[in-house]
Design a protein around this motif. Structure first.
Motif, PDB file in Angstrom:
ATOM      1  N   GLN A  62      32.365  53.056 -12.174  1.00  7.28           N
ATOM      2  CA  GLN A  62      31.946  53.811 -13.358  1.00  7.28           C
ATOM      3  C   GLN A  62      30.688  54.677 -13.199  1.00  7.28           C
ATOM      4  O   GLN A  62      30.665  55.816 -13.686  1.00  7.28           O
ATOM      5  N   PRO A  63      29.618  54.202 -12.569  1.00  9.16           N
ATOM      6  CA  PRO A  63      28.348  54.955 -12.625  1.00  9.16           C
ATOM      7  C   PRO A  63      28.408  56.359 -12.037  1.00  9.16           C
ATOM      8  O   PRO A  63      27.833  57.295 -12.621  1.00  9.16           O
ATOM      9  N   ALA A  64      29.069  56.540 -10.882  1.00 11.26           N
ATOM     10  CA  ALA A  64      29.055  57.848 -10.214  1.00 11.26           C
ATOM     11  C   ALA A  64      29.696  58.951 -11.057  1.00 11.26           C
ATOM     12  O   ALA A  64      29.086  60.007 -11.263  1.00 11.26           O
ATOM     13  N   PRO A  65      30.931  58.779 -11.566  1.00  9.82           N
ATOM     14  CA  PRO A  65      31.510  59.868 -12.371  1.00  9.82           C
ATOM     15  C   PRO A  65      30.749  60.108 -13.667  1.00  9.82           C
ATOM     16  O   PRO A  65      30.636  61.257 -14.108  1.00  9.82           O
ATOM     17  N   GLU A  66      30.226  59.055 -14.270  1.00  6.15           N
ATOM     18  CA  GLU A  66      29.454  59.236 -15.505  1.00  6.15           C
ATOM     19  C   GLU A  66      28.221  60.090 -15.252  1.00  6.15           C
ATOM     20  O   GLU A  66      27.913  61.004 -16.031  1.00  6.15           O
ATOM     21  N   ALA A  67      27.507  59.804 -14.161  1.00  5.11           N
ATOM     22  CA  ALA A  67      26.293  60.571 -13.844  1.00  5.11           C
ATOM     23  C   ALA A  67      26.640  62.010 -13.486  1.00  5.11           C
ATOM     24  O   ALA A  67      25.934  62.951 -13.882  1.00  5.11           O
ATOM     25  N   TYR A  68      27.724  62.208 -12.737  1.00  6.89           N
ATOM     26  CA  TYR A  68      28.124  63.560 -12.332  1.00  6.89           C
ATOM     27  C   TYR A  68      28.513  64.403 -13.540  1.00  6.89           C
ATOM     28  O   TYR A  68      28.082  65.559 -13.683  1.00  6.89           O
ATOM     29  N   ILE A  69      29.340  63.841 -14.417  1.00  6.07           N
ATOM     30  CA  ILE A  69      29.815  64.594 -15.580  1.00  6.07           C
ATOM     31  C   ILE A  69      28.648  64.957 -16.499  1.00  6.07           C
ATOM     32  O   ILE A  69      28.576  66.081 -17.023  1.00  6.07           O
ATOM     33  N   LYS A  70      27.729  64.045 -16.671  1.00  2.00           N
ATOM     34  CA  LYS A  70      26.553  64.326 -17.495  1.00  2.00           C
ATOM     35  C   LYS A  70      25.749  65.490 -16.928  1.00  2.00           C
ATOM     36  O   LYS A  70      25.343  66.400 -17.657  1.00  2.00           O
ATOM     37  N   ASP A  71      25.529  65.490 -15.610  1.00  2.00           N
ATOM     38  CA  ASP A  71      24.773  66.574 -14.983  1.00  2.00           C
ATOM     39  C   ASP A  71      25.556  67.884 -15.017  1.00  2.00           C
ATOM     40  O   ASP A  71      24.990  68.953 -15.249  1.00  2.00           O
ATOM     41  N   TYR A  72      26.872  67.808 -14.769  1.00  2.00           N
ATOM     42  CA  TYR A  72      27.719  69.008 -14.791  1.00  2.00           C
ATOM     43  C   TYR A  72      27.652  69.702 -16.149  1.00  2.00           C
ATOM     44  O   TYR A  72      27.477  70.928 -16.239  1.00  2.00           O
ATOM     45  N   GLU A  73      27.791  68.912 -17.217  1.00  2.00           N
ATOM     46  CA  GLU A  73      27.799  69.502 -18.559  1.00  2.00           C
ATOM     47  C   GLU A  73      26.418  70.028 -18.944  1.00  2.00           C
ATOM     48  O   GLU A  73      26.308  70.990 -19.708  1.00  2.00           O
ATOM     49  N   ARG A  74      25.369  69.433 -18.388  1.00  2.00           N
ATOM     50  CA  ARG A  74      24.024  69.952 -18.628  1.00  2.00           C
ATOM     51  C   ARG A  74      23.848  71.316 -17.971  1.00  2.00           C
ATOM     52  O   ARG A  74      23.233  72.228 -18.550  1.00  2.00           O
ATOM     53  N   ARG A  75      24.420  71.487 -16.778  1.00  2.00           N
ATOM     54  CA  ARG A  75      24.232  72.723 -16.019  1.00  2.00           C
ATOM     55  C   ARG A  75      25.212  73.818 -16.418  1.00  2.00           C
ATOM     56  O   ARG A  75      24.859  74.997 -16.477  1.00  2.00           O
TER      57      ARG A  75
END
Length: 246
Positions: A223-236
């Protein structure tokens, strides 16, 4: 007759001076591909970042043939993409793509632990424990590259216990596609500590033949890796799954 021993001694001396055959050098393209892959894994190269051939030639002191072959290998792994008139770039998976890949990864990895023959031999448990000690030491030292490789080895050994070659290969292929996502969770000490604890709990569950516990840990661990990636992607980039983001 007296000259023969001297001649034999000279021959032995000449053989002793002869250099030992060296190991074959790894092809330049393979070295370049590995270095770029590690840069992606560690977050030193970001999604959508251009990979300019001439810049890479200058960096690695080589010619375009080696660079193009390296990029082709990374493209096959799903780490690099190509856009007409722009060339190669680090592939930036959209949130939708990430969710789809991880949904399949979860089911396949849970399938693998579900069919591991229990109980597992003590020697295999010891191998997992050794890999986990290496992983924990790398976390403590802040050595993120060794964290990546030791984590990879841990899971390859764990899933390899299922004995299904097709399943093992498919799990590896999907894991390769999201190598670049690992760095997003690894940037947080809490996430690394959780991964370490998950590994230790997996070993305990395996030793105790507690299959349902191992399945639950396998799901949680992803769970942690995709959650962190998606959060950063949507921020950028905003909340969009446009195919042009690839």
């Amino acid at each position: 007759m007296g000259g023969k021993p001297a001649k034999r001694a000279a021959v032995r001396a000449a053989k002793a001076r002869r250099p030992m055959p060296s190991r074959p050098r790894e092809p330049a393209a393979a070295i370049i591909a590995k270095r770029i892959e590690e840069d992606i894994v560690l977050g030193r190269r970001q999604p959508r970042e251009r990979l300019v051939e001439q810049d890479l030639c200058d960096l690695f002191q080589t010619h375009r043939g080696d660079v193009r072959l390296a990029l082709f290998e990374l493209e096959k792994k799903g780490l690099v993409g190509r856009i007409p008139n722009r060339g190669a770039l680090v592939r930036g998976l959209t949130p939708r793509e990430v969710r789809e890949i991880y949904a399949v990864r979860e089911e396949l990895e849970v399938m693998a632990v579900r069919i591991i023959p229990l109980p597992v031999e003590a020697a295999e448990i010891e191998r997992l424990e050794e890999l986990q000690r290496r992983h924990a030491s790398a976390i403590a030292a802040g050595d993120l590259l060794t964290v990546f490789y030791s984590n990879l080895s841990f899971h390859q050994l764990l899933f390899g216990l299922c004995g299904n070659a097709c399943l093992i290969e498919t799990i590896d292929l999907l894991a390769q596609k999201v190598y670049g996502i690992r760095s997003y969770a690894n940037a947080f000490p809490d996430a690394l500590d959780r991964a370490r604890q998950d590994h230790e709990d997996m070993i305990k569950a395996l030793r105790g033949s507690r299959r349902s516990e191992l399945e639950a840990l396998t799901r949680r661990h992803l769970q942690p890796a995709p959650e962190a990636y998606i959060k950063d992607y949507e921020r950028r980039f905003g909340k969009t799954d446009a195919s042009s983001a690839r």
